[in-house]
Design a protein around this motif. Structure first.
Motif, mmCIF file in Angstrom:
data_model
loop_
_atom_site.group_PDB
_atom_site.id
_atom_site.type_symbol
_atom_site.label_atom_id
_atom_site.label_comp_id
_atom_site.label_asym_id
_atom_site.label_seq_id
_atom_site.Cartn_x
_atom_site.Cartn_y
_atom_site.Cartn_z
ATOM 1 N N ILE A 248 0.905 -1.096 -0.097
ATOM 2 C CA ILE A 248 -0.058 -0.183 0.051
ATOM 3 C C ILE A 248 0.862 1.189 -0.175
ATOM 4 N N ALA A 249 0.646 2.032 -0.991
ATOM 5 C CA ALA A 249 1.432 3.231 -0.968
ATOM 6 C C ALA A 249 0.653 4.622 -0.152
ATOM 7 N N GLU A 250 -0.894 4.239 -0.074
ATOM 8 C CA GLU A 250 -1.401 5.151 0.724
ATOM 9 C C GLU A 250 -2.717 4.477 0.946
ATOM 10 N N GLY A 251 -2.975 4.501 2.338
ATOM 11 C CA GLY A 251 -4.155 4.033 2.862
ATOM 12 C C GLY A 251 -4.775 5.033 3.967
ATOM 13 N N LYS A 252 -6.322 4.712 3.928
ATOM 14 C CA LYS A 252 -6.891 5.603 4.785
ATOM 15 C C LYS A 252 -8.107 5.051 5.082
ATOM 16 N N CYS A 253 -8.780 5.074 6.203
ATOM 17 C CA CYS A 253 -9.928 4.630 6.810
ATOM 18 C C CYS A 253 -10.749 5.681 7.657
ATOM 19 N N LEU B 121 -13.020 3.707 3.054
ATOM 20 C CA LEU B 121 -11.928 3.062 3.082
ATOM 21 C C LEU B 121 -11.186 2.931 1.652
ATOM 22 N N MET B 122 -9.980 3.263 1.681
ATOM 23 C CA MET B 122 -9.274 3.413 0.380
ATOM 24 C C MET B 122 -7.825 2.807 0.724
ATOM 25 N N LEU B 123 -7.626 1.723 -0.001
ATOM 26 C CA LEU B 123 -6.178 1.194 -0.047
ATOM 27 C C LEU B 123 -5.790 1.308 -1.504
ATOM 28 N N ARG B 124 -4.423 2.044 -1.710
ATOM 29 C CA ARG B 124 -4.113 2.518 -3.048
ATOM 30 C C ARG B 124 -2.674 1.679 -3.095
#
Length: 481
Positions: A352-357, A371-374
């Protein structure tokens, strides 16, 4: 000079002797049936529920130590137990014939709360240590008696009269190796505080001290370690509150800090809690959340704000955020299987380069807003509620960038649709089941094949180990090269 020293020494000896004699006499009285019943009645007057003790004796100079305390209605699990409680009287009041508690020390106390707080006794004209003020003063209903608990508030709208009358005389409190357990309606622990230590002293308008706990466990899954905070309890006729202004703890190997306030003066017993997480490890965080952290790497930060009423989960509201970057985690089993099917390595190990919840709590229910996992070539997005049963209900999307879209278009065809995010195509799917065992219709969305169960059986057949080759039979005595 020698005469003065001799006098002082003699006075000390006399005082020590008197203290020993008083302690012996107190022990003798407490060993009698009358003394034991009077002590149990006095303690029941404070707690508002029946109290039983195994034994009690005097401790010089004039303290009382009670062993094997159990508080609760007969025939029901005890609400409170303690290995021992040492009560130190107010000597000034004792000279005037009044028994008031100036100090209390509890060793290994255990408090079990069911569906909220212990029933609060009605105000009465009895003194807090009067043996006639027994559990019959407690306002209970048949339902209350069945569980031994309720969220009843005192008629005055403040703390119970018994506690408010005890607080001004209590100048010190010590708790060692304590435990507090909050049970849900099924009798399962929803919150547990273990290894509780408290040192508190009177400061005039309340108490202040240091509170420590070795572990705080939420729902038998989420574990917070090494909690410590200054704590203050302020009481008065108009307001009473319990505050922890500088909470420090360890969660996921990172630092958890914040503050919390409990308003004890209102009938609702409202609380607010604010926490901030920094420097956590993804591997340790997953472990502390009772999930598989093997192979996980990277850091995590987050914040959470909560408010509500004690013992009423339906009143909880709040919001929170978790963020991670340059993180590696093992994806859910169904994503690994889809990764095998589509031959997409990034679905078999999420880098994951960038993740947020982003999430919120509304009327006690958790809702994931974003919820985003990139990773380098794809994005996993989801939003939706977590039901009180623990069931997931997430509307999810799997997004592919132009590179993956070009490679998968021949296989997926019309299953791919343009995504709102520029440069991505997507497949929408639904996730249900539990956090530990999620279920999805992703394979059906990708292939049109509807399965009654999970993907394991099908994919094991598609990607299982090939059967071992058999050695061809040799003819004419030839030997293999």
């Amino acid at each position: 000079m020698r005469l003065i020293a001799k006098f002082i020494f003699s006075l000390v000896v006399v005082l020590v002797a008197v203290a020993v004699i008083v302690s012996v006499l107190v022990s003798i009285v407490l060993q009698t049936q009358y003394g034991k019943e009077r002590l149990q009645g006095s303690l029941a007057g404070i707690t508002g529920v029946p109290v039983t003790v195994k034994g009690a004796f005097g401790v010089p100079p004039a303290s009382i130590r009670v062993n094997g305390i159990s508080v609760g209605n007969p025939g029901e699990p005890p609400l409170f137990t303690s290995e021992s409680i040492t009560l130190t009287p107010d000597y000034t009041a004792l000279i005037h014939g009044q028994l008031q508690i100036a100090g209390i020390t509890l060793r290994h106390p255990c408090l079990h709360l069911h569906n909220g707080m212990v029933a609060m006794p009605k105000t009465s004209n009895h003194s807090p240590l009067s043996p006639t003020s027994t559990s019959t003063d407690v306002a209970t209903t048949p339902r209350d008696r069945a569980s031994g608990m309720t969220l009843q508030a005192p008629g005055s709208g403040n703390l119970p009269k018994q506690v408010r009358s005890l607080a001004p005389s209590l100048r010190s409190i010590t708790i060692t190796k304590g435990e507090v357990v909050l049970l849900d309606s099924s009798g399962i622990s929803s919150l547990s505080v273990q290894g509780l230590d408290l040192r508190g002293n009177d400061r005039g308008d309340g108490w202040s001290g240091i509170l420590k706990a070795s572990r705080v466990i939420s729902g038998n899954q989420l574990m917070i370690r090494d909690v410590e905070s200054p704590v203050s309890f302020t009481y008065g006729t108009a307001s009473s509150s319990l505050a922890m202004e500088q909470i420090k703890a360890t969660f996921g190997g990172g630092k958890l800090s914040g503050k919390g306030v409990l308003d004890l003066s209102s009938t609702t017993q409202a609380y607010t809690l604010s926490l901030n997480l920094t420097g956590a490890s993804m591997k340790e965080l997953l472990t502390d959340a009772s999930m598989d952290g093997s192979g996980a790497e990277g850091g995590v930060t987050g914040v959470i704000e909560l408010a509500g009423q004690v013992g009423k989960g339906s009143t909880m509201t709040g919001s929170g955020t978790l963020n991670c970057a340059e993180t590696i985690i093992q994806p859910a089993g169904f994503l690994k299987q889809i990764g095998q099917l589509l031959q997409v390595e990034e679905l078999q190990l999420l880098k994951i380069a960038e993740g947020k919840c982003l999430f919120r709590i509304d009327a006690g229910h958790v809702v994931i807003d974003d919820l985003m996992l990139r990773t380098e070539n794809l994005i996993l997005a989801a939003k939706g509620p977590l039901h009180p049963s623990g069931e997931l209900d997430l509307d999810s999307r799997l997004l592919f960038n132009e590179k993956l879209t070009g490679r998968l278009r021949g296989l997926l065809g019309s299953q791919l649709s343009p995504a709102p995010e520029s440069g991505y195509s997507q497949v929408a799917f639904h996730v249900s089941g539990s956090v530990m065992n999620p279920k999805t219709d992703l394979l059906e969305r990708l292939t049109g094949i509807r399965l009654g169960g999970d993907l394991g059986g099908l994919l094991q057949g598609l990607f299982g180990r090939p059967a071992p080759r058999t050695q061809p039979a040799l003819s004419n005595g030839a030997s293999p090269h």
